[in-house]
Design an enzyme around this catalytic site. Structure first.
Site, mmCIF file in Angstrom:
data_model
loop_
_atom_site.group_PDB
_atom_site.id
_atom_site.type_symbol
_atom_site.label_atom_id
_atom_site.label_comp_id
_atom_site.label_asym_id
_atom_site.label_seq_id
_atom_site.Cartn_x
_atom_site.Cartn_y
_atom_site.Cartn_z
ATOM 1 N N CYS A 2 0.874 -1.162 0.000
ATOM 2 C CA CYS A 2 0.000 0.000 0.000
ATOM 3 C C CYS A 2 0.908 1.208 0.000
ATOM 4 O O CYS A 2 2.094 1.095 0.303
ATOM 5 C CB CYS A 2 -0.864 0.082 1.259
ATOM 6 S SG CYS A 2 -2.151 -1.187 1.348
ATOM 7 N N GLY A 28 -0.285 0.230 -5.050
ATOM 8 C CA GLY A 28 -1.632 -0.309 -4.870
ATOM 9 C C GLY A 28 -2.588 0.261 -5.893
ATOM 10 O O GLY A 28 -2.636 1.484 -6.068
ATOM 11 N N ASN A 102 0.047 0.982 5.859
ATOM 12 C CA ASN A 102 0.798 0.106 4.960
ATOM 13 C C ASN A 102 1.486 -0.950 5.824
ATOM 14 O O ASN A 102 2.249 -0.616 6.715
ATOM 15 C CB ASN A 102 1.822 0.927 4.177
ATOM 16 C CG ASN A 102 2.752 0.086 3.313
ATOM 17 O OD1 ASN A 102 3.860 0.505 3.012
ATOM 18 N ND2 ASN A 102 2.336 -1.097 2.914
ATOM 19 N N GLY A 103 1.197 -2.211 5.538
ATOM 20 C CA GLY A 103 1.792 -3.301 6.315
ATOM 21 C C GLY A 103 0.716 -4.277 6.732
ATOM 22 O O GLY A 103 -0.444 -4.138 6.332
ATOM 23 N N CYS A 236 12.000 -4.357 4.867
ATOM 24 C CA CYS A 236 11.642 -5.348 3.836
ATOM 25 C C CYS A 236 12.593 -5.246 2.647
ATOM 26 O O CYS A 236 12.577 -4.262 1.914
ATOM 27 C CB CYS A 236 10.211 -5.105 3.381
ATOM 28 S SG CYS A 236 9.760 -6.068 1.931
ATOM 29 N N TYR A 242 11.927 -5.329 -5.709
ATOM 30 C CA TYR A 242 10.825 -5.247 -6.673
ATOM 31 C C TYR A 242 9.859 -4.087 -6.463
ATOM 32 O O TYR A 242 9.421 -3.451 -7.412
ATOM 33 C CB TYR A 242 10.019 -6.547 -6.623
ATOM 34 C CG TYR A 242 8.689 -6.502 -7.362
ATOM 35 C CD1 TYR A 242 8.644 -6.536 -8.746
ATOM 36 C CD2 TYR A 242 7.479 -6.401 -6.665
ATOM 37 C CE1 TYR A 242 7.427 -6.485 -9.423
ATOM 38 C CE2 TYR A 242 6.262 -6.350 -7.339
ATOM 39 C CZ TYR A 242 6.240 -6.395 -8.719
ATOM 40 O OH TYR A 242 5.048 -6.335 -9.378
ATOM 41 N N CYS A 382 4.852 -13.832 2.709
ATOM 42 C CA CYS A 382 5.098 -12.635 3.517
ATOM 43 C C CYS A 382 3.916 -12.383 4.441
ATOM 44 O O CYS A 382 2.776 -12.354 3.998
ATOM 45 C CB CYS A 382 5.302 -11.411 2.618
ATOM 46 S SG CYS A 382 5.644 -9.932 3.581
ATOM 47 N N CYS A 434 14.583 -7.667 6.713
ATOM 48 C CA CYS A 434 13.797 -8.898 6.800
ATOM 49 C C CYS A 434 14.014 -9.654 5.494
ATOM 50 O O CYS A 434 13.770 -9.118 4.419
ATOM 51 C CB CYS A 434 12.313 -8.576 6.972
ATOM 52 S SG CYS A 434 11.264 -10.056 6.899
ATOM 53 N N CYS A 437 11.204 -14.078 3.269
ATOM 54 C CA CYS A 437 10.668 -14.721 2.060
ATOM 55 C C CYS A 437 11.694 -15.660 1.429
ATOM 56 O O CYS A 437 11.337 -16.535 0.647
ATOM 57 C CB CYS A 437 10.139 -13.689 1.063
ATOM 58 S SG CYS A 437 11.239 -12.323 0.687
HETATM 59 P P1 AMP Z 1 5.095 -15.485 -11.229
HETATM 60 O O1 AMP Z 1 6.401 -16.195 -11.046
HETATM 61 O O2 AMP Z 1 4.371 -15.890 -12.467
HETATM 62 O O3 AMP Z 1 4.191 -15.648 -10.026
HETATM 63 O O4 AMP Z 1 5.376 -13.942 -11.373
HETATM 64 C C1 AMP Z 1 6.609 -13.369 -11.156
HETATM 65 C C2 AMP Z 1 6.565 -11.934 -11.630
HETATM 66 O O5 AMP Z 1 5.674 -11.165 -10.835
HETATM 67 C C3 AMP Z 1 7.920 -11.270 -11.594
HETATM 68 O O6 AMP Z 1 8.135 -10.672 -12.858
HETATM 69 C C4 AMP Z 1 7.814 -10.189 -10.538
HETATM 70 O O7 AMP Z 1 8.337 -8.976 -11.021
HETATM 71 C C5 AMP Z 1 6.352 -10.030 -10.283
HETATM 72 N N1 AMP Z 1 6.050 -10.013 -8.844
HETATM 73 C C6 AMP Z 1 6.804 -10.440 -7.833
HETATM 74 N N2 AMP Z 1 6.171 -10.279 -6.652
HETATM 75 C C7 AMP Z 1 4.980 -9.757 -6.918
HETATM 76 C C8 AMP Z 1 3.866 -9.347 -6.128
HETATM 77 N N3 AMP Z 1 3.868 -9.478 -4.801
HETATM 78 N N4 AMP Z 1 2.784 -8.840 -6.784
HETATM 79 C C9 AMP Z 1 2.776 -8.709 -8.114
HETATM 80 N N5 AMP Z 1 3.801 -9.059 -8.903
HETATM 81 C C10 AMP Z 1 4.884 -9.584 -8.329
#
Ligand code: AMP
Length: 463
Positions: A2, A28, A102-103, A236, A242, A382, A434, A437
């Protein structure tokens, strides 16, 4: 996942909050909301969808006052519907209060059970609502005291912005899971999840709110409180891998620089005999720049992203299974045709996206595909606010690296080691982050079954 924003003492508080949320939209996309205050009353507007869907000029005009907080939501705890949109607002006999979070609060279910046994009635299924109930029951007359008392009951990840008719409060939990910045614009104080939001409104970044710090801003000035006992830091690391925007600075690091460094380490740890380095846009771009630099291989945009895909896309009934990825990404045949490609992405979660991308690149004529991932295999869900699926859905819990390579159809696959990831973010000892994951070593001892119960509660909620 968020984003939060807050501003104190600006004549265009609602408008600047709208802009701030715009710069935090990546955190978000399910709902957005703003609550403003004019010294006496609160005014709110929330809706489902993007910031640009929810707010128009007319809506912003109906949000008067010189104080505001805002929120963009990506549902982790609590289902996605309007009642759960934030900021949440409560009106009490002695005053009103709005809160944006957020969290994830890991003891939310236990707190909720206890509050309900005591007669509380909840109107949302979010973990955030327990904070409002706790404030209401604190028996402390002073609002800041009441909030501090409530915060002491919480376990988990909470970066908060709180608004009363005349006061703005910013909170970062003692572990510091999620980021929060303090900035200044003209005579106003600003709080925001990331510096990207401060940049857009031309606010000057002052400093990051520290883990365990509570900042209270009102006519009496700005006050920094440290109400929590000292604990370990658990920022995190996935924010840097990412989630945050690359143009932001969080946890004292440039997100862009951290990602480029991850790419450099990845090239050293997992070189590939290849012709070109291709990122999965946008998530793999910065790591691919680092990989190309350290390996000496040319960086090429072999996949192009369509930036105009909304949250939902009506698929034709005949659509094949890779349609969802194809509508977002398309290979550049002259770039990848006949080439040995190093394909860089930030993470593999379920593995389905990588599988489709590898397939697409093969169809476009790539000769070999060597997938390199700029963080270790994700094996732990997570509980602190990133929307990763359950243990069973994480592909790294089913296969080893060679098995995942086969599943996604890559010639070779390698991940960045945890040691190199920590070095990339300048914390080789792993004292500040952290990394649960990747290790399932959760910094907060908690009953994870109870955490899951809040998700079960969501499923039974009515829309
Ligand atoms: P998948 O392995 O098909 O589940 O998707 C991996 C892709 O989703 C990667 O390209 C990441 O950049 C992206 N990704 C990683 N974590 C998340 C997340 N929490 N929400 C949305 N996309 C994510």
């Amino acid at each position: 996942m968020c984003g939060v924003f807050g501003i104190w003492n600006h004549p265009e508080a609602a408008h600047l909050t709208y802009m701030g949320l715009y710069a935090l939209q990546h955190r978000g996309q399910e709902s957005a909301g703003i609550v403003t205050a004019d010294g006496e009353r609160l005014f709110e507007h929330k809706g489902m969808g993007y910031v640009s869907d929810v707010f128009t000029e007319d809506v912003l005009k109906k949000l008067p006052g010189h104080l505001a907080i805002g929120h963009v939501r990506y549902s982790t705890a609590g289902r996605s519907f309007l009642q759960n949109a934030q900021p949440l607002v409560a009106h009490r006999a002695w005053g009103s209060l709005a809160i944006a979070h957020n969290g994830n609060i890991v003891n939310a279910f236990s707190l909720r059970e206890a509050l309900e046994r005591d007669g509380a009635i909840f109107s949302t299924t979010t973990d955030t609502e327990v904070i409002l109930h706790l404030v209401a029951r604190s028996r402390r007359w002073d609002l800041v005291d009441a909030i501090l008392w409530a915060l002491h009951q919480l376990k988990g990840a909470f970066t908060l912005v709180i608004l009363t008719p005349d006061t703005l409060i910013g909170v970062r939990d003692p572990y510091g899971f999620r980021p929060l910045w303090l900035g200044r614009k003209d005579g106003a104080w600003v709080l925001a999840s990331e510096t990207s939001a401060l940049d857009l409104i031309d606010a000057v970044p002052e400093r990051e709110v520290q883990p365990g710090e509570v900042i209270v801003i009102n006519e009496d000035g700005i006050q920094s409180l440290k109400p929590f006992p000292a604990t370990v830091r658990a920022q995190c690391i996935f924010e840097l891998v990412y989630f945050s925007r690359p143009d932001s600075v969080i946890f004292g690091r440039s997100v862009s620089e951290a990602r480029v460094e991850m790419g450099r380490w990845l090239a050293r740890e997992a070189p590939a005999d290849a012709d070109i380095v291709v990122p999965v846009p946008d998530s793999g771009v910065h790591a691919a720049i680092g990989y190309a630099e350290a390996s000496g291989l040319p960086f090429q945009f072999g996949l192009i992203r369509n930036h105009y895909v909304g949250r939902t896309f009506i698929q034709p009934s005949q659509a094949n299974r890779s349609f969802g990825v194809k509508v977002k990404l398309n290979p550049v045949r002259p770039v990848v045709g006949g080439k040995r490609v190093v394909l860089i992405d930030d993470s593999i979660v379920r593995g389905t996206t990588s599988r489709k991308i590898v397939q697409m690149l093969r169809q476009a004529g790539a000769r070999e595909i060597h997938v390199r991932i700029s963080c270790p295999p994700i094996i732990g869900p997570c509980y602190y606010g990133i929307d990763t699926p359950s243990e069973e859905e994480l592909i790294a819990n089913h296969y080893d690296v060679a098995g995942i390579a086969r599943f996604i159809g890559a010639d070779t696959l390698a991940y960045l080691s945890l040691e190199a990831l920590l070095r990339s973010v300048g914390d080789p000892q792993g004292r500040e982050f952290c990394v649960a994951c990747y290790t399932r070593d959760y910094p907060i001892p908690a009953d994870h079954q109870k955490i899951k119960q809040i998700r079960i509660l969501e499923r039974t909620a009515v829309e």
